[in-house]
Scaffold this motif. Structure first.
Motif: not given
Length: 214
Positions: A152-164, A209-211
């Motif tokens: 539902v929100s693929p644009n959030r994935i980059d930030a989620l991974i980076s923050d983690r 994560g890049t996948e």
């Protein structure tokens, strides 16, 4: 409970072992959004009876402080016990002679009940440790967020991974600082275990994560 408060307990009711001191130092230094639950990814579940005996094997303390440690503090990643389960467990353990309870008078404050482990309680704890621990449970809001974000929100994935990844680096740094000051073999083992788990999670996110990222 803060490390300062735990230090006062140690001074009044006996010296606190090094591992306990390290845990409370960690809680004092951790930012509010970082809990001990996150330091070691896998969350084990231990019954409240054994947990109370184990905590008291490290030093005498109050029911209130045990409740804080188990429900939201240093030992919360060992147990899913609720606030309401602590005092009934302590009462039952007292009735069974596994722990003692003494009352300490306080000026202008309610009397304080201090719990301590008896010889029978130590034997019961030793017996419980002969059983094979249950498998750890991996529960992660981060992984759930990743799973749903893809839908539902693929644009959030980059930030989620980076923050983690940043989160894991911060945890590793804290654990390494504690390890440098720790003398106890068991505490060193636990801290190293936590570091390895955090490093493994970091490597996985950096490599794979890049996948998921756009």
């Amino acid at each position: 409970m803060t490390y300062d408060k735990q230090s006062k307990i140690s001074a009044n009711y006996g010296q606190q072992p090094t591992m306990m001191a390290s845990i409370f130092t960690l809680l004092k230094r951790s930012p509010p959004h970082i809990s001990l639950n996150d330091i070691i990814i896998l969350k084990a579940v231990m019954d409240i009876r054994t947990l109370c005996l184990g905590i008291l094997s490290l030093g005498d303390t109050t029911g209130y402080d045990i409740k804080k440690m188990v429900a939201e503090g240093a030992f919360s990643f060992f147990s899913e016990a609720s606030y309401g389960s602590i005092y009934p467990a302590l009462t039952k353990l007292t009735d069974e002679g596994l722990i003692d309870c003494r009352t300490e008078l306080q000026d202008n404050r309610p009397d304080k009940k201090i719990y301590s482990l008896t010889a029978a309680g130590r034997s019961a704890l030793e017996a419980s440790l002969t059983h094979t621990p249950k498998p750890d449970r991996n529960r992660s809001e981060f992984l759930a967020a990743l799973l749903f974000a893809e839908a539902v929100s693929p644009n959030r994935i980059d930030a989620l991974i980076s923050d983690r990844i940043n989160h894991h680096h911060a945890q590793i740094k804290m654990l390494q600082a504690l390890l440098a000051k720790e003398d106890g073999k068991a505490a060193q083992f636990v801290l190293r275990y936590g570091i390895v788990m955090q490093e493994a999670a970091t490597r996985f996110l950096e490599e794979y994560g890049t996948e998921l990222q756009n």
